[in-house]
Design a protein around this motif. Structure first.
Motif, PDB file in Angstrom:
ATOM      1  N   TYR A 184      43.300 -11.039  54.380  1.00 40.77           N
ATOM      2  CA  TYR A 184      42.141 -10.380  54.447  1.00 40.77           C
ATOM      3  C   TYR A 184      41.426 -10.420  55.822  1.00 40.77           C
ATOM      4  N   GLU A 185      40.770  -9.192  56.133  1.00 33.23           N
ATOM      5  CA  GLU A 185      40.472  -9.378  57.556  1.00 33.23           C
ATOM      6  C   GLU A 185      38.834  -8.740  57.662  1.00 33.23           C
ATOM      7  N   ARG A 240      44.947  -6.725  54.266  1.00 34.64           N
ATOM      8  CA  ARG A 240      45.839  -6.203  55.291  1.00 34.64           C
ATOM      9  C   ARG A 240      47.324  -6.856  54.988  1.00 34.64           C
ATOM     10  N   PRO A 272      45.864  -1.957  50.073  1.00 32.54           N
ATOM     11  CA  PRO A 272      45.968  -2.210  51.512  1.00 32.54           C
ATOM     12  C   PRO A 272      45.150  -1.167  52.409  1.00 32.54           C
ATOM     13  N   GLY A 273      44.272  -1.618  53.358  1.00 29.55           N
ATOM     14  CA  GLY A 273      43.398  -0.988  53.998  1.00 29.55           C
ATOM     15  C   GLY A 273      42.073  -0.775  53.422  1.00 29.55           C
ATOM     16  N   VAL A 308      40.070 -13.259  61.682  1.00 36.21           N
ATOM     17  CA  VAL A 308      41.051 -12.928  60.329  1.00 36.21           C
ATOM     18  C   VAL A 308      40.907 -14.151  59.272  1.00 36.21           C
TER      19      VAL A 308
END
Length: 93
Positions: free
Chosen positions: A33-34, A41, A57-58, A87
């Motif tokens: 995860y970010e 991610r 994703p995203g 991150v």
């Protein structure tokens, strides 16, 4: 100087690709995860199965799994993202 920088960037990308391939086939669930919204991610096959293939994703974690709002795991991710805003990586066995 520019050529050396490009070489280092290629080497870093190669190592990143190796790590993602390794994690993709790991026998444990792995997800990356970010940021403070925990944008997905990366999620390996074991993690995808564990989350019933619902992660996107995203997108932020809670957009895919809103039932986790207020769950302890989100609090842990919040704490990690606050301490290390670049991150957060969570590995589950």
């Amino acid at each position: 100087l520019i050529a050396r920088r490009k070489k280092v960037e290629r080497e870093l990308e190669l190592e990143r690709s190796k790590l993602l391939r390794l994690l993709q086939h790991a026998p444990f669930a792995a997800v990356v995860y970010e940021g403070p919204d925990h944008v997905v991610r990366f999620s390996n096959a074991a993690h995808e199965e564990m989350t019933a293939y619902r992660l996107k994703p995203g997108l932020p974690l809670l957009d895919s799994l809103p039932e986790l709002a207020g769950a302890p795991v989100v609090g842990i991710l919040d704490a990690v993202a606050e301490e290390h805003p670049d991150v957060a990586v969570l590995l589950l066995d």
